[in-house]
Design an enzyme around this catalytic site. Sequence first.
Site, short mmCIF file in Angstrom:
data_model
loop_
_atom_site.label_atom_id
_atom_site.label_comp_id
_atom_site.label_asym_id
_atom_site.label_seq_id
_atom_site.Cartn_x
_atom_site.Cartn_y
_atom_site.Cartn_z
N GLY A 115 0.83 -1.22 0.00
CA GLY A 115 0.00 0.00 0.00
C GLY A 115 0.85 1.25 0.00
NE ARG A 118 8.51 6.00 -0.46
CZ ARG A 118 9.63 6.23 -1.09
NH1 ARG A 118 10.34 7.26 -0.76
NH2 ARG A 118 10.04 5.42 -2.02
N GLY A 151 7.39 7.32 6.17
CA GLY A 151 6.46 7.97 5.25
C GLY A 151 7.09 9.12 4.46
CG ASP A 278 5.19 -3.41 -5.15
OD1 ASP A 278 5.79 -4.45 -5.48
OD2 ASP A 278 5.75 -2.46 -4.57
CG ASP A 288 6.50 3.10 -7.62
OD1 ASP A 288 6.09 4.28 -7.62
OD2 ASP A 288 5.99 2.21 -6.92
#
Length: 518
Positions: A115, A118, A151, A278, A288
């Site tokens: 999930g 951050r 985060g 992910d 990412d």
Amino acid sequence: MAIPVILFGPIGFCPNANKEYTVTNAPIQTSLVFDNSYAIRLDGFYAPVQGDVAPKPRLVALNEPLATDLGLDVATLTAEQLAEIFSGTTSPSGATPLAQAYAGHQFGGFSPQLGDGRALLVGEVVNQVGERRDIALKGSGRTPFSRGGDGKAAIGPVLREYIVAEAMFALGIPTTRALAAVTTGESVMREDGPLPGAVLARVAASHLRVGTFQYFAARGEVDKVRQLADYAITRHYPQARDRANPYLALLQSVSQAQADLLAKWMTVGFVHGVMNTDNMTISGETIDYGPCAFMDNYDPRALYSSIDHQGRYAYGQQPVMARWNLARFAETLLPLLDVDETRAIDLATTEVNRFAELYLPAWTARMRAKLGLQDALPEDTKLADDLLATMEGQNVDYTLLFRGLSEPSFGRAAEVKLLFGDPSAFSEWFKRWQLRLKQENSDPTVRAAKMKQVNPIYIPRNHKVEEALQSMTKHGNIAPFERLNNVLSHPFDLLEGCEDYAVPAPAEFGPYRTFCGT
Ligand code: AMP
Ligand code: MG
């Protein structure tokens, strides 16, 4: 090949989607028109969150053309307001900030709950050409998915993602975009000690990942997987809705999008570095940017990430791993593909095994363009492959070679050969290529001009990226970042005075290692 169906035990934590928003600051009025379909249509798939209040947010980079495209009139906002918005300190009006739930296979092992630890999705807008776009922040503080993490993000990785994402965009490769970078005024603790904290604002066609499907599939929540698949179809592949089996069509569409994406990565020498499920989008955008890098010398084993000890995500492995990830995606869809499980597995297996049939033509088409070939002949895949074989073990810079071949009169043959320690195999290949070009009888000048539109002169050279990141991290000097970013926005055009951006790192730069930097 049967697709292994993985079963999981019960999983404890589930985010409370109905939590009320705690509004810290009054929202800032902007010209953004939010239309937050994820927040509205996928209740239960996220946790509402607010960004942390940054002590001293400061805008260090802003992508104005992108902001305009999203309908954000930056002229109506002060630099302070922009820094507040893009650090997550204050929301723009109409935003419904949330952290998305997802799972993922990381280096082959399944994590049922990752999930947005951050990151937060600020909301969605429709851009000037009618495309729906997510605006998201990375580094804006802890969320219910943060586990042990803080985060936060450090300025180095934030600028790396900014540079590489925008370079990919300029190269014509589907990617999330960088909208802004903000320093927060606080330090974040990382292995090397305290580093300046920062937030990246990024834009994506969506943040749906293979891992989003895995999160709900692993919990046996078939209805939620169906809801997510319906949402993905509406958002990305509406034509799938009209097919006999829309969920199979979804799988086929994602496979095609990923095959095209991988072909583009491979033909510019991009190494993503952390192709976990992910980090693989349903839209087919690159996402990412962590320990990514552009390969300098051609080497299928090229690998830069310090955490990838097995070479799982090395350059040459990437199409294989994309297919592996698609198999994980297909697993999540099994209950939707057919009520009969055996039949569902058959359908999924056939589709996953077809990946090479999608990837190879896409790769060959790109290589044909890189080699200036206009006719499509069956032997082109071999011609391109054989060129790569001549480069192996020769320390040949991938980008320089193709740019060199793009000069008129069959490339600057002598100069290109200098890139090779032993050019004998390449010389043989070069003759074959010349013969092939002669058969086509294309005009050398026109051909060279076309080749230069697909063979970049500027890529994010690792030493230049490092120089830009270090200069900001250590000295607060953003100028090298800005200059690099400018050069990379024109990857195919020779720019005066930018020679040093076109050459590989000097020997003293040494072997390059990248870090996740989280
Ligand atoms: P990444 O390696 O960036 O793709 O992230 C993998 C997972 O780790 C995601 O769930 C991230 O949200 C989470 N993560 C990475 N860095 C942090 C951090 N500093 N704090 C909290 N979660 C993080
Ligand atoms: Mg990630």
